[in-house]
Write an enzyme that holds these catalytic residues in place. Structure first.
Site, PDB file in Angstrom:
ATOM      1  N   ARG A  38       0.849  -1.207   0.000  1.00 26.01           N
ATOM      2  CA  ARG A  38       0.000   0.000   0.000  1.00 26.01           C
ATOM      3  C   ARG A  38       0.882   1.254   0.000  1.00 26.01           C
ATOM      4  NH1 ARG A  38      -2.164   0.329   6.309  1.00 26.01           N
ATOM      5  NH2 ARG A  38      -0.485   1.708   6.980  1.00 26.01           N
TER       6      ARG A  38
ATOM      7  N   ILE B 267       3.095   4.491  -0.375  1.00 24.21           N
ATOM      8  CA  ILE B 267       4.218   4.874  -1.243  1.00 24.21           C
ATOM      9  C   ILE B 267       4.803   3.643  -1.936  1.00 24.21           C
ATOM     10  CG2 ILE B 267       6.566   5.823  -1.213  1.00 24.21           C
ATOM     11  CD1 ILE B 267       5.634   7.650   1.124  1.00 24.21           C
TER      12      ILE B 267
ATOM     13  N   ASP C 206       8.368 -10.788   6.396  1.00 29.31           N
ATOM     14  CA  ASP C 206       8.665  -9.703   7.331  1.00 29.31           C
ATOM     15  C   ASP C 206      10.128  -9.309   7.109  1.00 29.31           C
ATOM     16  OD1 ASP C 206       9.285  -8.086   9.465  1.00 29.31           O
ATOM     17  OD2 ASP C 206       8.027  -9.198  10.878  1.00 29.31           O
TER      18      ASP C 206
ATOM     19  N   TYR D 271      11.446   7.222  15.522  1.00 29.78           N
ATOM     20  CA  TYR D 271      11.298   7.267  14.064  1.00 29.78           C
ATOM     21  C   TYR D 271      12.395   8.155  13.446  1.00 29.78           C
ATOM     22  CZ  TYR D 271       8.884   8.052   9.574  1.00 29.78           C
ATOM     23  OH  TYR D 271       8.549   8.143   8.242  1.00 29.78           O
TER      24      TYR D 271
ATOM     25  N   THR E  53      -1.013   9.300   2.554  1.00 31.44           N
ATOM     26  CA  THR E  53      -1.109   7.834   2.595  1.00 31.44           C
ATOM     27  C   THR E  53      -1.898   7.431   3.846  1.00 31.44           C
ATOM     28  OG1 THR E  53       0.846   7.469   3.966  1.00 31.44           O
ATOM     29  CG2 THR E  53       1.224   7.582   1.598  1.00 31.44           C
TER      30      THR E  53
HETATM   31  N1  NAD Z   1       3.572   9.056   4.254  1.00 40.39           N
HETATM   32  C1  NAD Z   1       4.454   9.974   4.596  1.00 40.39           C
HETATM   33  O1  NAD Z   1       4.117  11.164   4.708  1.00 40.39           O
HETATM   34  C2  NAD Z   1       5.897   9.618   4.822  1.00 40.39           C
HETATM   35  C3  NAD Z   1       6.781  10.660   5.141  1.00 40.39           C
HETATM   36  C4  NAD Z   1       8.117  10.367   5.331  1.00 40.39           C
HETATM   37  C5  NAD Z   1       8.574   9.067   5.195  1.00 40.39           C
HETATM   38  N2  NAD Z   1       7.693   8.075   4.893  1.00 40.39           N
HETATM   39  C6  NAD Z   1       8.238   6.730   4.777  1.00 40.39           C
HETATM   40  O2  NAD Z   1       7.829   6.165   3.538  1.00 40.39           O
HETATM   41  C7  NAD Z   1       7.666   4.763   3.678  1.00 40.39           C
HETATM   42  C8  NAD Z   1       6.276   4.348   3.243  1.00 40.39           C
HETATM   43  O3  NAD Z   1       5.334   5.109   3.971  1.00 40.39           O
HETATM   44  P1  NAD Z   1       3.752   4.966   3.748  1.00 40.39           P
HETATM   45  O4  NAD Z   1       3.163   6.275   4.162  1.00 40.39           O
HETATM   46  O5  NAD Z   1       3.455   4.431   2.414  1.00 40.39           O
HETATM   47  O6  NAD Z   1       3.419   3.903   4.896  1.00 40.39           O
HETATM   48  P2  NAD Z   1       2.243   2.816   5.008  1.00 40.39           P
HETATM   49  O7  NAD Z   1       2.090   2.546   6.449  1.00 40.39           O
HETATM   50  O8  NAD Z   1       1.036   3.277   4.249  1.00 40.39           O
HETATM   51  O9  NAD Z   1       2.881   1.564   4.261  1.00 40.39           O
HETATM   52  C9  NAD Z   1       4.013   0.913   4.779  1.00 40.39           C
HETATM   53  C10 NAD Z   1       4.026  -0.515   4.271  1.00 40.39           C
HETATM   54  O10 NAD Z   1       5.167  -1.145   4.847  1.00 40.39           O
HETATM   55  C11 NAD Z   1       4.776  -2.445   5.282  1.00 40.39           C
HETATM   56  N3  NAD Z   1       5.619  -2.927   6.360  1.00 40.39           N
HETATM   57  C12 NAD Z   1       5.683  -2.481   7.636  1.00 40.39           C
HETATM   58  N4  NAD Z   1       6.516  -3.234   8.352  1.00 40.39           N
HETATM   59  C13 NAD Z   1       6.999  -4.193   7.531  1.00 40.39           C
HETATM   60  C14 NAD Z   1       7.888  -5.268   7.697  1.00 40.39           C
HETATM   61  N5  NAD Z   1       8.457  -5.528   8.885  1.00 40.39           N
HETATM   62  N6  NAD Z   1       8.158  -6.068   6.640  1.00 40.39           N
HETATM   63  C15 NAD Z   1       7.594  -5.831   5.447  1.00 40.39           C
HETATM   64  N7  NAD Z   1       6.724  -4.815   5.228  1.00 40.39           N
HETATM   65  C16 NAD Z   1       6.427  -4.002   6.257  1.00 40.39           C
HETATM   66  C17 NAD Z   1       3.338  -2.247   5.761  1.00 40.39           C
HETATM   67  O11 NAD Z   1       2.642  -3.483   5.842  1.00 40.39           O
HETATM   68  C18 NAD Z   1       2.786  -1.307   4.698  1.00 40.39           C
HETATM   69  O12 NAD Z   1       2.242  -1.997   3.612  1.00 40.39           O
HETATM   70  C19 NAD Z   1       7.962   4.450   5.144  1.00 40.39           C
HETATM   71  O13 NAD Z   1       9.315   4.077   5.281  1.00 40.39           O
HETATM   72  C20 NAD Z   1       7.729   5.768   5.827  1.00 40.39           C
HETATM   73  O14 NAD Z   1       8.443   5.881   7.034  1.00 40.39           O
HETATM   74  C21 NAD Z   1       6.368   8.323   4.708  1.00 40.39           C
END
Ligand code: NAD
Length: 479
Positions: A250, A252, A294, A384, A420
């Protein structure tokens, strides 16, 4: 979660109110699509500041790939500020300032850009080409560093979705302080990205590209242009390549997987076993492979290598991440550990395992996901922010060695506020502040991070390494 304020400002009463109250009025940004692959507006304007002469023919050829452009000397630009109507406006202004070596020469930057800014179309780009500040010549360093402050400020002044970036190109030598033709060619994929709708949510960024000699070690090693041949290379630059995206079910990660597949890669989509249904549906849609795993498993790297179609990959995107927010005084050891484990430890461990096993092919690309929280810090996110700052540390340290020993580039994307499920879960006021506190007054979309990743993954981006590229609309936090 819909951005209601954004939609309100697109209505007549909303427009009236936001104008009267002096509230932000976010501009709808044009993202790339096959139907509209270029920026809004007329020809790109190519200017030079002072004595800068950045391998003219090579730069012109690179700009050819970005759309129609006109080359004008600073002396010839008076009068073009009065263009009217969007098509008469310039889609972008590229200023060659690579040759600026003394503070007095900065006047030429003002001279070049001041008259043309009003002719920049909504959503247009200002791209300043500079050189790395010299360690030997402090006058050159002062003048080139000045460009950074200049571009970051200009990016804050531009309105209506316009953005500004500084791209640093290497100079040939101290005796010939101009980029050579080959160095400009090494920056072509970056120029194309920054001058296209693919970089809509990037602003105020400083990006440095290594010279051609350094780029080749991490260049197109796994086949000239993929099995589809040169003709297909532009549309499917990743044809014949295998990419692995973690956290792909899901947000990004899903957008990154879809964009790399659009560009021709076979994508192995990895996510936790609990997300298997979404993962399988995505892999089927992209004609890729689902890998429920995982990433924090101690042997994740080895299990990934075993699951790859031919035992190796070309693009590794560390995107999986979690938040467990609390102020430090209220944070349990479990919350601390889990975030450090998923966001940082597992990234280091699986990268080491895959590199050691030779499972990342020469010419490969590693893109890790940091965050602006890892640059600026954020209340309630000590765990984080520590994990994301750690990702940046890893990227900067590993990049030169991965290039030298494995022919692989390593870079980071640092998203700001991206719409997201992760950000939909944050409290209303924090979410609203996150959306508005950047130069574009809106949240980014997952595709903005995905397009940035696709540029870093491009076979021609071998000169881009050790960079931390913020995809944040020039967030006030750490931008
Ligand atoms: N959304 C934002 O504004 C934002 C900002 C800065 C950084 N980020 C980073 O971007 C990345 C994606 O963010 P997002 O908003 O799409 O998050 P999200 O929570 O929507 O998606 C994260 C995905 O990672 C998977 N995941 C979590 N732990 C896992 C594991 N141990 N093994 C395999 N998969 C795992 C989850 O199941 C999920 O599908 C993350 O690293 C997040 O920290 C996001």
């Amino acid at each position: 979660m819909a951005d209601r304020y954004f939609h309100l400002t697109r209505t007549r009463p909303g427009r009236f109110l936001s104008k009267r109250l002096g509230l932000p009025r976010p501009e709808p940004l044009r993202r790339w699509s096959a139907e509209r692959p270029t920026l809004r507006g007329g020809p790109l304007l190519h200017l030079t500041a002072g004595q800068s002469r950045c391998a003219d023919a090579a730069l012109a050829a690179a700009l050819d790939g970005c759309g129609p452009h006109v080359r004008t000397d600073t002396a010839g630009i008076s009068g073009i500020s009065d263009t009217s109507g969007t098509d008469a406006h310039h889609s972008a202004v590229v200023l060659d300032a690579t040759g600026i070596r003394a503070v007095a020469e900065l006047r030429a930057v003002h001279e070049a850009l001041h008259p043309v800014l009003r002719s920049l179309a909504p959503g247009g780009r200002v791209l300043v080409l500079g050189s790395p500040p010299s360690a030997e010549d402090h006058h050159q360093a002062a003048a080139q560093q000045a460009l950074e402050g200049f571009v970051r400020s200009l990016a804050k002044e531009l309105t209506r979705g316009r953005t500004a970036q500084l791209l640093r190109l290497p100079v040939a030598s101290a005796e010939r302080p101009q980029p050579a033709e080959a160095d400009v060619r090494a920056a072509e994929s970056t120029l194309r990205f920054l001058l296209s709708p693919k970089s809509a949510f990037l602003s105020g960024q400083v990006i440095e590209v290594a010279g051609a000699a350094d780029s080749t070690s991490a260049g197109r090693a796994s086949g000239p242009t993929g099995p589809d041949g040169p003709a297909a290379a532009d549309e499917r630059p990743l044809g014949g390549r295998t990419a692995l995206v973690t956290g792909a079910a899901r947000g990004i990660g899903e957008a990154v997987a879809s964009t790399l597949a659009r560009d021709g890669a076979h994508v192995v989509c990895l996510d936790v076993p609990g997300a298997e249904d979404r993962l399988s549906a995505l892999a089927a849609r992209l004609e890729g492979t689902a890998l429920p795993l995982d990433i924090a498993a101690p042997d994740a790297g080895e299990r990934i290598a075993a699951a790859l179609p031919d035992g190796a990959l070309d693009i590794l995107v560390h995107n999986a991440g979690i938040t467990r927010d609390r102020r430090l005084v209220n944070m349990s050891a479990e919350r601390w550990e889990s975030v450090l484990e998923v966001n940082l430890d597992s990234v280091l461990r699986s990268t080491d395992q895959l590199l050691r096993a030779g499972a990342v092919r020469r010419g490969g690309r590693i893109v890790a996901t940091a965050s602006i929280a890892g640059i600026a810090g954020n209340t309630g996110q000590t765990n984080y922010a520590a994990s994301k700052a750690g990702v940046i540390g890893m990227v900067r340290s590993l990049a030169p060695r991965a290039a030298a020993e494995h022919g692989v580039t390593v870079n980071a994307v640092a998203p700001g506020f991206i719409e997201t499920e992760m950000t939909a879960a944050v409290p209303f006021l924090v979410r609203e502040a996150g959306r508005r506190m950047n130069s574009l007054s809106q949240g980014g979309l997952p595709v903005d991070v995905a397009e940035t990743t696709a540029w870093l993954a491009h076979p021609d981006s071998g000169g881009v390494r050790g960079q931390v590229v913020r995809v944040c609309g020039q967030s006030l936090l750490g931008a």
